[in-house]
Design an enzyme around this catalytic site. Structure first.
Site, short mmCIF file in Angstrom:
data_model
loop_
_atom_site.label_atom_id
_atom_site.label_comp_id
_atom_site.label_asym_id
_atom_site.label_seq_id
_atom_site.Cartn_x
_atom_site.Cartn_y
_atom_site.Cartn_z
N ASP A 74 0.82 -1.21 0.00
CA ASP A 74 0.00 0.00 0.00
C ASP A 74 0.86 1.26 0.00
O ASP A 74 0.61 2.21 -0.73
CB ASP A 74 -0.97 0.01 1.19
CG ASP A 74 -0.30 -0.35 2.52
OD1 ASP A 74 0.92 -0.61 2.55
OD2 ASP A 74 -1.01 -0.37 3.54
N ASP B 154 7.24 3.74 3.57
CA ASP B 154 7.53 4.80 4.52
C ASP B 154 9.04 4.75 4.81
O ASP B 154 9.84 5.29 4.06
CB ASP B 154 6.64 4.52 5.74
CG ASP B 154 6.67 5.61 6.78
OD1 ASP B 154 6.20 6.71 6.49
OD2 ASP B 154 7.15 5.35 7.89
N PHE C 149 0.28 11.39 7.69
CA PHE C 149 -0.29 10.08 7.97
C PHE C 149 -1.63 9.96 7.25
O PHE C 149 -2.55 10.73 7.47
CB PHE C 149 -0.46 9.86 9.48
CG PHE C 149 -0.75 8.43 9.78
CD1 PHE C 149 0.28 7.49 9.78
CD2 PHE C 149 -2.04 8.00 10.03
CE1 PHE C 149 0.02 6.14 10.03
CE2 PHE C 149 -2.31 6.66 10.27
CZ PHE C 149 -1.27 5.74 10.27
P1 IMP Z 1 7.86 0.87 6.15
O1 IMP Z 1 8.36 -0.50 6.50
O2 IMP Z 1 8.24 1.89 7.18
O3 IMP Z 1 8.17 1.30 4.75
O4 IMP Z 1 6.31 0.85 6.38
C1 IMP Z 1 5.39 0.37 5.50
C2 IMP Z 1 4.10 0.08 6.26
O5 IMP Z 1 3.82 1.08 7.24
C3 IMP Z 1 2.93 0.10 5.31
O6 IMP Z 1 2.68 -1.16 4.79
C4 IMP Z 1 1.80 0.58 6.21
O7 IMP Z 1 1.19 -0.52 6.81
C5 IMP Z 1 2.45 1.41 7.26
N1 IMP Z 1 2.30 2.86 6.99
C6 IMP Z 1 3.25 3.73 6.63
N2 IMP Z 1 2.78 4.96 6.46
C7 IMP Z 1 1.45 4.89 6.72
C8 IMP Z 1 0.38 5.86 6.70
O8 IMP Z 1 0.54 7.06 6.40
N3 IMP Z 1 -0.85 5.38 7.02
C9 IMP Z 1 -1.08 4.09 7.36
N4 IMP Z 1 -0.12 3.15 7.38
C10 IMP Z 1 1.14 3.54 7.07
MG MG Z 2 0.94 -2.30 5.28
#
Ligand code: IMP
Ligand code: MG
Length: 187
Positions: A107, A110, A159
């Site tokens: 989705d 981040d 967010f």
């Molecule tokens: P990463 O491992 O930090 O890249 O995080 C990815 C995961 O963090 C995504 O699959 C989401 O589940 C969650 N995530 C990151 N940003 C958001 C946001 O703005 N809203 C909701 N979920 C988020």
């Molecule tokens: Mg996710």
């Protein structure tokens, strides 16, 4: 704002409308059709739960034959910030991995930790190929270097919820992507 449910009241701003999501998903599906035309076994790998809505729309738009599969990893718990640790909660259980072209469907990216971890994990486990696809990307938040192969839209460091994305398991069913009012998560 597109009115959908009582949850609309918690949304500060619609960042991506249903129409925009539809266009972006169509464009990504066309790229996949082109790039995987000669693939023998393409697996769209949905990362639960956030990617489930994007996955459902994307798989209907892809025209080449695909299989689907699922993994679940933990990253966020009930916070709006990543913990930095990835745990596999539901693993891929396939004996044919060496014949599979895996396209991980996410989705949002981040910190980059989830996708860099999963790409490496599936590669080490012997997948024929591993690529990544994300609907949303927040490049300004990277903690590890990571560039997805397919990317829908870049968004600012806000967010967001809706279209599968949650805050404390809520808002996933909203059909658009919106910025959550900060007072909702600072309550
Ligand atoms: P990463 O491992 O930090 O890249 O995080 C990815 C995961 O963090 C995504 O699959 C989401 O589940 C969650 N995530 C990151 N940003 C958001 C946001 O703005 N809203 C909701 N979920 C988020
Ligand atoms: Mg996710």
């Amino acid at each position: 704002m597109e009115r959908h449910s009582v949850l609309d009241n918690d949304i500060e701003e619609v960042l991506v409308t249903q129409e925009e999501i539809d266009k972006v998903t169509t464009r990504i599906a066309e790229e996949i059709d082109r790039d995987y035309a000669s693939s023998k076994r393409l697996i769209l790998l949905c990362i639960l739960k956030g990617s489930v809505v994007f996955m459902g729309d994307l798989m209907k738009k892809v025209r080449i034959p695909v299989e689907i599969d699922f993994m679940k990893v933990s990253s966020y718990a009930h916070e709006t910030r990543s913990s930095g640790r990835i745990k596999i909660l539901l693993d891929l259980n396939r004996s044919d991995l060496s014949q599979c072209d895996i396209l991980i469907v996410e989705d949002i990216i981040d910190s980059g930790r989830t996708l860099s971890y999963l790409s490496e994990y599936l590669t080490l486990n012997g997948a024929h190929s591993v690529k990544t696809c994300t609907l949303l990307d927040k490049p300004s938040r990277r903690e590890v270097e990571f560039t997805p192969d397919y990317r829908g839209l870049e968004i600012p460091d806000k967010f967001v919820v809706g279209y599968g994305l949650d805050y404390a398991e809520q808002y996933r069913a909203l059909p658009y992507i919106g910025v959550l009012k900060p007072e909702v998560y600072s309550k």
